[in-house]
Motif scaffolding. Structure first.
Motif, PDB file in Angstrom:
ATOM      1  N   ILE A 136      -3.108 -11.707   7.222  1.00 34.53           N
ATOM      2  CA  ILE A 136      -4.058 -10.602   7.430  1.00 34.53           C
ATOM      3  C   ILE A 136      -5.228 -10.746   6.457  1.00 34.53           C
ATOM      4  O   ILE A 136      -6.395 -10.616   6.845  1.00 34.53           O
ATOM      5  CB  ILE A 136      -3.364  -9.234   7.266  1.00 34.53           C
ATOM      6  CG1 ILE A 136      -2.420  -8.979   8.429  1.00 34.53           C
ATOM      7  CG2 ILE A 136      -4.392  -8.105   7.129  1.00 34.53           C
ATOM      8  CD1 ILE A 136      -1.490  -7.789   8.237  1.00 34.53           C
ATOM      9  N   ALA A 137      -4.926 -11.006   5.194  1.00 36.63           N
ATOM     10  CA  ALA A 137      -5.987 -11.164   4.197  1.00 36.63           C
ATOM     11  C   ALA A 137      -6.922 -12.305   4.583  1.00 36.63           C
ATOM     12  O   ALA A 137      -8.145 -12.163   4.517  1.00 36.63           O
ATOM     13  CB  ALA A 137      -5.382 -11.422   2.821  1.00 36.63           C
TER      14      ALA A 137
ATOM     15  N   VAL B 279      -8.432  -5.812   0.173  1.00 36.02           N
ATOM     16  CA  VAL B 279      -7.415  -6.052   1.195  1.00 36.02           C
ATOM     17  C   VAL B 279      -6.038  -5.620   0.690  1.00 36.02           C
ATOM     18  O   VAL B 279      -5.278  -4.962   1.409  1.00 36.02           O
ATOM     19  CB  VAL B 279      -7.410  -7.541   1.619  1.00 36.02           C
ATOM     20  CG1 VAL B 279      -6.202  -7.851   2.499  1.00 36.02           C
ATOM     21  CG2 VAL B 279      -8.698  -7.901   2.351  1.00 36.02           C
TER      22      VAL B 279
ATOM     23  N   VAL C  79      -9.159 -11.252   7.507  1.00 32.77           N
ATOM     24  CA  VAL C  79     -10.170 -10.270   7.119  1.00 32.77           C
ATOM     25  C   VAL C  79     -11.296 -10.936   6.318  1.00 32.77           C
ATOM     26  O   VAL C  79     -12.479 -10.709   6.571  1.00 32.77           O
ATOM     27  CB  VAL C  79      -9.532  -9.127   6.300  1.00 32.77           C
ATOM     28  CG1 VAL C  79     -10.586  -8.266   5.644  1.00 32.77           C
ATOM     29  CG2 VAL C  79      -8.623  -8.294   7.181  1.00 32.77           C
ATOM     30  N   ILE C  80     -10.926 -11.777   5.368  1.00 26.51           N
ATOM     31  CA  ILE C  80     -11.904 -12.372   4.463  1.00 26.51           C
ATOM     32  C   ILE C  80     -12.737 -13.447   5.149  1.00 26.51           C
ATOM     33  O   ILE C  80     -13.944 -13.565   4.910  1.00 26.51           O
ATOM     34  CB  ILE C  80     -11.204 -12.917   3.204  1.00 26.51           C
ATOM     35  CG1 ILE C  80     -10.652 -11.741   2.394  1.00 26.51           C
ATOM     36  CG2 ILE C  80     -12.153 -13.758   2.363  1.00 26.51           C
ATOM     37  CD1 ILE C  80      -9.726 -12.140   1.261  1.00 26.51           C
TER      38      ILE C  80
ATOM     39  N   THR D 131      -5.789  -1.895   0.688  1.00 28.99           N
ATOM     40  CA  THR D 131      -5.707  -1.392   2.065  1.00 28.99           C
ATOM     41  C   THR D 131      -4.319  -1.626   2.643  1.00 28.99           C
ATOM     42  O   THR D 131      -3.738  -0.731   3.263  1.00 28.99           O
ATOM     43  CB  THR D 131      -6.778  -2.061   2.946  1.00 28.99           C
ATOM     44  OG1 THR D 131      -8.067  -1.804   2.372  1.00 28.99           O
ATOM     45  CG2 THR D 131      -6.739  -1.514   4.360  1.00 28.99           C
ATOM     46  N   ILE D 132      -3.776  -2.819   2.434  1.00 35.91           N
ATOM     47  CA  ILE D 132      -2.417  -3.099   2.899  1.00 35.91           C
ATOM     48  C   ILE D 132      -1.432  -2.158   2.212  1.00 35.91           C
ATOM     49  O   ILE D 132      -0.513  -1.631   2.849  1.00 35.91           O
ATOM     50  CB  ILE D 132      -2.047  -4.579   2.665  1.00 35.91           C
ATOM     51  CG1 ILE D 132      -2.832  -5.485   3.621  1.00 35.91           C
ATOM     52  CG2 ILE D 132      -0.543  -4.799   2.842  1.00 35.91           C
ATOM     53  CD1 ILE D 132      -2.677  -6.968   3.342  1.00 35.91           C
TER      54      ILE D 132
ATOM     55  N   ASN E 170     -12.850  -9.008  -2.739  1.00 36.19           N
ATOM     56  CA  ASN E 170     -12.398  -8.834  -1.360  1.00 36.19           C
ATOM     57  C   ASN E 170     -10.878  -8.801  -1.281  1.00 36.19           C
ATOM     58  O   ASN E 170     -10.303  -7.994  -0.547  1.00 36.19           O
ATOM     59  CB  ASN E 170     -12.948  -9.949  -0.459  1.00 36.19           C
ATOM     60  CG  ASN E 170     -14.415  -9.775  -0.162  1.00 36.19           C
ATOM     61  OD1 ASN E 170     -14.944  -8.674  -0.218  1.00 36.19           O
ATOM     62  ND2 ASN E 170     -15.077 -10.872   0.158  1.00 36.19           N
ATOM     63  N   VAL E 171     -10.223  -9.677  -2.019  1.00 36.48           N
ATOM     64  CA  VAL E 171      -8.759  -9.696  -2.046  1.00 36.48           C
ATOM     65  C   VAL E 171      -8.229  -8.367  -2.559  1.00 36.48           C
ATOM     66  O   VAL E 171      -7.282  -7.804  -1.997  1.00 36.48           O
ATOM     67  CB  VAL E 171      -8.231 -10.874  -2.904  1.00 36.48           C
ATOM     68  CG1 VAL E 171      -6.748 -10.715  -3.188  1.00 36.48           C
ATOM     69  CG2 VAL E 171      -8.502 -12.200  -2.213  1.00 36.48           C
TER      70      VAL E 171
ATOM     71  N   HIS F  70       1.133 -10.560   5.499  1.00 34.37           N
ATOM     72  CA  HIS F  70       0.076  -9.974   4.671  1.00 34.37           C
ATOM     73  C   HIS F  70      -0.926 -11.038   4.235  1.00 34.37           C
ATOM     74  O   HIS F  70      -2.136 -10.779   4.205  1.00 34.37           O
ATOM     75  CB  HIS F  70       0.674  -9.274   3.456  1.00 34.37           C
ATOM     76  CG  HIS F  70       1.361  -7.995   3.791  1.00 34.37           C
ATOM     77  ND1 HIS F  70       2.055  -7.263   2.855  1.00 34.37           N
ATOM     78  CD2 HIS F  70       1.479  -7.304   4.954  1.00 34.37           C
ATOM     79  CE1 HIS F  70       2.550  -6.175   3.423  1.00 34.37           C
ATOM     80  NE2 HIS F  70       2.222  -6.193   4.706  1.00 34.37           N
TER      81      HIS F  70
END
Length: 92
Positions: free
Chosen positions: A25-26, A78, A29-30, A81-82, A74-75, A22
């Motif tokens: 992934i973050a 994310v 994405v960021i 969403t996760i 943004n975090v 995770h």
């Protein structure tokens, strides 16, 4: 605008995640989004185990605050969403 190291301001934030996957992934994405003022804001994102570590170096304290606020928004997106889709994806 001076460009010596002593004129820059550094902020580091550590964001724990449920897993290293995770956190990765973050980070992925960021880091896609570039900084809006790359001449005045430097960003370093790394994953240490299940923690996303973000270091921002900025020319002003105000930019540090704005950059950190945007990063945390943004975090949050994310993480939500996760939380919404991550468990389903990991079952596959």
């Amino acid at each position: 605008m001076s460009d010596t190291l002593s004129d820059w301001h550094t902020v580091t934030v550590r964001v724990p995640f449920a897993s290293a996957r995770h956190a990765t992934i973050a980070k992925q994405v960021i880091e896609v989004d570039r900084e809006l003022q790359p001449h005045a804001v430097k960003r370093l994102l790394v994953v240490e185990d299940d923690v996303l570590v973000a270091t921002f170096t900025t020319l002003t304290v105000r930019l540090a605050r704005l950059t950190l606020n945007a990063f945390l928004e943004n975090v949050e997106l994310v993480v939500r969403t996760i939380g919404q889709f991550g468990a389903e994806e990991e079952r596959r």
